[in-house]
Design a protein around this motif. Sequence first.
Motif, PDB file in Angstrom:
ATOM      1  N   PRO A 240       0.777  -1.248   0.000  1.00  0.00           N
ATOM      2  CA  PRO A 240       0.000   0.000   0.000  1.00  0.00           C
ATOM      3  C   PRO A 240       0.807   1.295   0.000  1.00  0.00           C
ATOM      4  N   PRO A 241       1.947   1.373   0.695  1.00  0.00           N
ATOM      5  CA  PRO A 241       2.681   2.654   0.652  1.00  0.00           C
ATOM      6  C   PRO A 241       3.054   3.111  -0.756  1.00  0.00           C
ATOM      7  N   TYR A 242       3.181   2.160  -1.695  1.00  0.00           N
ATOM      8  CA  TYR A 242       3.564   2.517  -3.053  1.00  0.00           C
ATOM      9  C   TYR A 242       2.415   3.101  -3.869  1.00  0.00           C
ATOM     10  N   LEU A 243       1.219   3.139  -3.307  1.00  0.00           N
ATOM     11  CA  LEU A 243       0.097   3.739  -4.022  1.00  0.00           C
ATOM     12  C   LEU A 243       0.367   5.202  -4.354  1.00  0.00           C
ATOM     13  N   ALA A 244       1.194   5.851  -3.549  1.00  0.00           N
ATOM     14  CA  ALA A 244       1.527   7.255  -3.815  1.00  0.00           C
ATOM     15  C   ALA A 244       2.179   7.410  -5.185  1.00  0.00           C
ATOM     16  N   LEU A 245       2.928   6.384  -5.644  1.00  0.00           N
ATOM     17  CA  LEU A 245       3.584   6.456  -6.943  1.00  0.00           C
ATOM     18  C   LEU A 245       2.588   6.319  -8.090  1.00  0.00           C
ATOM     19  N   ALA A 246       1.443   5.727  -7.806  1.00  0.00           N
ATOM     20  CA  ALA A 246       0.429   5.526  -8.846  1.00  0.00           C
ATOM     21  C   ALA A 246      -0.686   6.557  -8.789  1.00  0.00           C
ATOM     22  N   ALA A 247      -0.651   7.430  -7.786  1.00  0.00           N
ATOM     23  CA  ALA A 247      -1.779   8.348  -7.552  1.00  0.00           C
ATOM     24  C   ALA A 247      -2.064   9.235  -8.768  1.00  0.00           C
ATOM     25  N   ASP A 281      -0.312  15.374  -1.261  1.00  0.00           N
ATOM     26  CA  ASP A 281      -0.032  16.435  -2.221  1.00  0.00           C
ATOM     27  C   ASP A 281      -0.876  16.273  -3.480  1.00  0.00           C
ATOM     28  N   THR A 282      -0.968  15.031  -3.983  1.00  0.00           N
ATOM     29  CA  THR A 282      -1.747  14.777  -5.201  1.00  0.00           C
ATOM     30  C   THR A 282      -3.228  15.041  -4.971  1.00  0.00           C
ATOM     31  N   VAL A 283      -3.779  14.523  -3.871  1.00  0.00           N
ATOM     32  CA  VAL A 283      -5.209  14.707  -3.578  1.00  0.00           C
ATOM     33  C   VAL A 283      -5.516  16.185  -3.348  1.00  0.00           C
ATOM     34  N   PHE A 284      -4.635  16.889  -2.660  1.00  0.00           N
ATOM     35  CA  PHE A 284      -4.855  18.318  -2.397  1.00  0.00           C
ATOM     36  C   PHE A 284      -4.923  19.105  -3.704  1.00  0.00           C
ATOM     37  N   GLN A 285      -3.951  18.895  -4.594  1.00  0.00           N
ATOM     38  CA  GLN A 285      -3.902  19.659  -5.837  1.00  0.00           C
ATOM     39  C   GLN A 285      -5.153  19.430  -6.683  1.00  0.00           C
ATOM     40  N   THR A 309       2.089  17.171   9.822  1.00  0.00           N
ATOM     41  CA  THR A 309       3.342  17.237   9.068  1.00  0.00           C
ATOM     42  C   THR A 309       3.542  18.656   8.556  1.00  0.00           C
ATOM     43  N   LEU A 310       4.789  18.995   8.262  1.00  0.00           N
ATOM     44  CA  LEU A 310       5.074  20.314   7.709  1.00  0.00           C
ATOM     45  C   LEU A 310       4.487  20.478   6.312  1.00  0.00           C
ATOM     46  N   LEU A 311       4.488  19.392   5.516  1.00  0.00           N
ATOM     47  CA  LEU A 311       3.900  19.481   4.183  1.00  0.00           C
ATOM     48  C   LEU A 311       2.401  19.753   4.291  1.00  0.00           C
ATOM     49  N   GLY A 312       1.743  19.100   5.245  1.00  0.00           N
ATOM     50  CA  GLY A 312       0.321  19.368   5.456  1.00  0.00           C
ATOM     51  C   GLY A 312       0.082  20.816   5.833  1.00  0.00           C
ATOM     52  N   LEU A 313       0.924  21.346   6.722  1.00  0.00           N
ATOM     53  CA  LEU A 313       0.811  22.754   7.110  1.00  0.00           C
ATOM     54  C   LEU A 313       1.064  23.662   5.912  1.00  0.00           C
ATOM     55  N   ASP A 314       2.026  23.291   5.077  1.00  0.00           N
ATOM     56  CA  ASP A 314       2.341  24.067   3.873  1.00  0.00           C
ATOM     57  C   ASP A 314       1.126  24.151   2.951  1.00  0.00           C
ATOM     58  N   ARG A 315       0.453  23.020   2.761  1.00  0.00           N
ATOM     59  CA  ARG A 315      -0.730  23.004   1.894  1.00  0.00           C
ATOM     60  C   ARG A 315      -1.912  23.745   2.546  1.00  0.00           C
ATOM     61  N   LEU A 316      -2.019  23.666   3.855  1.00  0.00           N
ATOM     62  CA  LEU A 316      -3.077  24.393   4.555  1.00  0.00           C
ATOM     63  C   LEU A 316      -2.910  25.899   4.372  1.00  0.00           C
ATOM     64  N   LEU A 317      -1.676  26.363   4.504  1.00  0.00           N
ATOM     65  CA  LEU A 317      -1.390  27.789   4.309  1.00  0.00           C
ATOM     66  C   LEU A 317      -1.652  28.205   2.865  1.00  0.00           C
ATOM     67  N   GLU A 318      -1.349  27.327   1.914  1.00  0.00           N
ATOM     68  CA  GLU A 318      -1.612  27.624   0.503  1.00  0.00           C
ATOM     69  C   GLU A 318      -3.102  27.840   0.267  1.00  0.00           C
ATOM     70  N   ALA A 319      -3.922  26.971   0.852  1.00  0.00           N
ATOM     71  CA  ALA A 319      -5.374  27.120   0.706  1.00  0.00           C
ATOM     72  C   ALA A 319      -5.865  28.399   1.373  1.00  0.00           C
ATOM     73  N   GLN A 320      -5.289  28.742   2.512  1.00  0.00           N
ATOM     74  CA  GLN A 320      -5.698  29.964   3.205  1.00  0.00           C
ATOM     75  C   GLN A 320      -5.293  31.210   2.421  1.00  0.00           C
ATOM     76  N   ILE A 321      -4.129  31.180   1.780  1.00  0.00           N
ATOM     77  CA  ILE A 321      -3.675  32.321   0.979  1.00  0.00           C
ATOM     78  C   ILE A 321      -4.637  32.570  -0.176  1.00  0.00           C
TER      79      ILE A 321
END
Length: 387
Positions: A240-247, A281-285, A309-321
Amino acid sequence: MVEFEYWWLLGFPLFFGLGWIAARIDIKQIMSESRRLPRSYFRGLNFLLNEQPDKAIEAFIEVVKVDPETVELHFALGSLFRRRGEYDRAIRMHQNLLDRADLGDEQRVVALAELGQDYLKAGILDRAEEVFRKLENSPQAGLARAHLLEIYEQEKDWTRAIDMNRQIDSEPRALAQYYCELAASEAAQSRPERARRHLEQALEANRKCVRASLLFGDLELGSNVDRAIEHWKRIESQSPPYLALAAQRLYEAHQQAGRAEDGLRLLAGYLERYPSLDLLDTVFQHTLEAKGHEEAYKLVRDELRRNPTLLGLDRLLEAQIIAAASPDKRRDLELVRNLVHGHTRRLARYRCETCGFKARQFHWRCPACGGWETYPPRRTEEFDLTP
């Protein structure tokens, strides 16, 4: 009560005398042998003890010149030269041994194996292969075949690598990867049927070979989208962790079939069951593109609560911007996001489990240590957050 035997007292001087004679004989033998050793030998040992390897090497070379019979010292020096990267000197040292007519058969085989390793480390692959081929029926056969496999991997000669892998009964993961390499080459030359055969062989060697499923989906995408999707969905049962490569592939295939919403729903379900920074990242975009910043914000907020996670926070800030109405608020958020984004870029790397080598791009084979499937499909931040 045991009666004391007085004659035991007479035995003590005798035992002492015998021990003294034996010690004297050993000491004489040691002194005799040490006198036969050149003074440079002891100088070399002294340099080694004082952590002066360069001077020690020069001293030992003098010993070899004075006393060519020191075969073991030849071996030690040759190995030392190779470890230091002085491959020319290592080759000369082992070649000199092989040129000796009085070298025993067992020592000759060892010298040949050492010479092969010198050539291999020096990158002279044709000579290394020639040497190891000579050793295939010797006591060094196991070592020789392992190095031959290494040579074929470096030369990307996957057909011979497959044959050698079967001879040494190596792990099935590497065998499956060789077939995947052949499949990728055939696909690049527009020979899909040959590529399919190699991928089937890869899955026969290792049913959990995720790369084979990814490549199978890529092959089918042009002719049968649903079949491609099924190949990629199979990764959930493999690892299952490799699903990210197929997302990204899965979303684009659903979009091509006119079912983009189904694809996004499928990926969101994977994200809930198998949290991953790349998957997030893929689902967010695609949520941002398809449903707007509010839905994207809710997605990241919920995920951030479950897996901070920091990446989650990064995407949260992107949506808020994007949602910010006030220019001042947008500037403040951008300032914070730039700080967070700088950290996420440093952490957004893959790390080899064998040697620790980090890379921004995912590799099936580590560029540093050459191990197959040693990169987990997770960023270093996820490892650092693992309890």
